[in-house]
Design an enzyme around this catalytic site. Structure first.
Site, PDB file in Angstrom:
ATOM      1  N   CYS A 285      -7.024  57.707  78.616  1.00 43.15           N
ATOM      2  CA  CYS A 285      -7.934  57.342  77.847  1.00 43.15           C
ATOM      3  C   CYS A 285      -7.393  56.243  76.564  1.00 43.15           C
ATOM      4  CB  CYS A 285      -8.940  58.200  77.117  1.00 43.15           C
ATOM      5  SG  CYS A 285     -10.126  58.935  78.292  1.00 43.15           S
TER       6      CYS A 285
ATOM      7  N   ASP B  94     -11.018  79.403  86.752  1.00 36.19           N
ATOM      8  CA  ASP B  94     -10.210  78.465  87.355  1.00 36.19           C
ATOM      9  C   ASP B  94     -11.009  77.615  88.201  1.00 36.19           C
ATOM     10  OD1 ASP B  94     -10.547  80.843  89.517  1.00 36.19           O
ATOM     11  OD2 ASP B  94      -9.925  79.037  90.831  1.00 36.19           O
TER      12      ASP B  94
ATOM     13  N   CYS C 218     -11.452  60.808  73.747  1.00 38.22           N
ATOM     14  CA  CYS C 218     -10.318  61.443  74.331  1.00 38.22           C
ATOM     15  C   CYS C 218      -9.107  61.021  73.987  1.00 38.22           C
ATOM     16  CB  CYS C 218     -10.634  61.564  75.851  1.00 38.22           C
ATOM     17  SG  CYS C 218      -9.358  62.467  76.739  1.00 38.22           S
TER      18      CYS C 218
ATOM     19  N   HIS D 145      -6.975  62.669  83.073  1.00 38.11           N
ATOM     20  CA  HIS D 145      -8.054  62.784  82.023  1.00 38.11           C
ATOM     21  C   HIS D 145      -9.042  64.067  82.154  1.00 38.11           C
ATOM     22  CE1 HIS D 145     -11.454  62.057  79.749  1.00 38.11           C
ATOM     23  NE2 HIS D 145     -12.412  62.156  80.859  1.00 38.11           N
TER      24      HIS D 145
ATOM     25  N   ASP E  99      -4.090  84.190  93.477  1.00 37.08           N
ATOM     26  CA  ASP E  99      -5.154  84.974  94.259  1.00 37.08           C
ATOM     27  C   ASP E  99      -4.747  85.843  95.338  1.00 37.08           C
ATOM     28  OD1 ASP E  99      -4.712  83.459  96.043  1.00 37.08           O
ATOM     29  OD2 ASP E  99      -6.731  82.233  96.282  1.00 37.08           O
TER      30      ASP E  99
ATOM     31  N   CYS F 129      -6.346  61.683  75.686  1.00 34.20           N
ATOM     32  CA  CYS F 129      -5.365  61.988  76.756  1.00 34.20           C
ATOM     33  C   CYS F 129      -4.491  60.353  77.090  1.00 34.20           C
ATOM     34  CB  CYS F 129      -6.186  62.202  78.030  1.00 34.20           C
ATOM     35  SG  CYS F 129      -6.832  61.071  78.993  1.00 34.20           S
TER      36      CYS F 129
HETATM   37 ZN    ZN Z   1      -8.925  61.086  78.435  1.00 31.60          ZN
END
Ligand code: ZN
Length: 349
Positions: free
Chosen positions: A282, A239, A277, A308, A60, A279
């Site tokens: 998880c 963002d 999920c 996550h 920015d 990830c």
């Molecule tokens: Zn996750």
């Protein structure tokens, strides 16, 4: 774009940012300019090298922090004078100097200096403020064109539409910026306290005026539902600190709404935060364990929550892109929005 305010996305490593699928991150010019200072970053060979991140970075202009962190700032046509929130030292940002600083940082996408019009504002103030923002944008463009990149790759410059919640000023802003010509266009000055439907209607005002073949970036937004509503209205980039900041406050975004892992009902819940999920968090840990980490204030809790939440946000955007390509976005979005509002109340910014 995950937000890496001080050259670091809080509580997560660059290696993990790659793993969660981040394609680009944001850095804050104001903070990096004050610490470690532009010269050190330039000596390091630019921000990418300094922080060990070889994918794109957007910075920015620093304007937002100057206006939000400094009560003693002074805005003039030439630029803005402010006192550092760290030691009170006096500094000046001009349209030309923020382009130069972002050249030294070597960000892939640079932003123009603007005044993020405070909310609420009188129409007269918003009009004068936006007129100055447009003049600053033109000076940024001139500085950008008369300077050169420092690290052997090209940089882009985005303009920022302002105009508070006044459709006519937003229109004038968008038209004036398109006339100057930028590589992409941000919609700024939203998510500053106005109701969500006002934010959506301001996007609708700007959208037809911004070139369809260039990126449109909604600054500082937002919840998963905000993102989907904005995508539906033609926004391409976002963002927001919400996935990272809320994660550090034990708030997990899931496909069925957001949950606060500190809640006593998760004490013996051995399911993952979001069973669908994929990830690392998880795939490896239960709600009960994550709750425990937050209860005993282990830093691993912050890291796993951040992994996550960023995975979830980036998954949501990947799904949106796929749905758009397959021309089923409207239907998918409707289903997702009702799902996302299901569990605990969605936390607004
Ligand atoms: Zn996750």
């Amino acid at each position: 774009m995950p937000v890496g305010t001080q050259g670091s996305v809080k509580a997560i490593e660059q290696r993990e940012l790659n793993e969660v699928g981040a394609q680009i991150i944001l850095g804050n010019t104001y903070h990096l300019y004050l610490r470690p200072g532009t010269e050190i970053i330039q000596t390091a060979g630019g921000l990418h090298r300094f922080i060990g991140w070889n994918k794109p970075i957007l910075t920015d202009s620093g304007g937002y922090q100057v206006f939000s962190l400094n009560e003693l700032r002074e805005i003039e046509e030439e630029g803005v004078t402010f006192k550092s929130h760290l030691d009170g030292s006096s500094h000046v940002f001009t349209p030309e100097s923020v382009v130069q600083i972002q050249r030294q940082l070597g960000s892939d996408i640079m932003m123009v200096l603007d005044e993020c019009t405070p909310y609420p504002s009188e129409p007269e103030y918003a009009k004068l403020s936006n007129a100055m923002t447009v003049r600053w944008a033109e000076r940024c463009k001139n500085a950008f064109e008369s300077g050169a990149e420092l690290y052997g790759y090209s940089q882009s410059l985005f303009g920022i539409v302002q105009g508070s919640i006044f459709p006519e000023i937003r229109r004038q802003s968008a038209q004036a910026l398109v006339k100057i010509g930028f590589d992409g266009y941000a919609i700024g000055g939203l998510a500053v306290g106005e109701p969500a439907d006002v934010m959506y209607s301001m996007i609708e005002v700007c959208e037809p005026l911004l070139p369809a073949d260039q990126p449109r970036y909604l600054m500082g937004v937002g919840t998963p539902v905000n993102l989907l509503e904005a995508v539906a209205r033609g926004v391409d980039m976002f963002d927001c600190v919400l996935p990272t900041r809320n994660g550090r406050n034990a708030n997990f975004f899931t496909r069925s709404g957001s949950i606060n892992i500190r809640n006593a009902k998760y004490k013996t819940d051995f399911t993952p935060p979001d069973p669908e999920c994929s990830c690392y968090t998880c795939g490896s840990f239960s709600r009960a364990y994550l709750r425990h980490l937050f209860q005993v204030k282990e830093i691993l809790g912050l890291q796993l929550a951040t992994i996550h939440n960023l995975s979830f946000y980036l998954w949501l955007m990947r799904e949106a892109r796929a749905a758009i390509k397959e021309r089923r976005f409207g239907e998918w979005k409707m289903k997702m929005v009702s799902q996302l509002c299901a569990e605990d109340k969605v936390v607004e910014i």
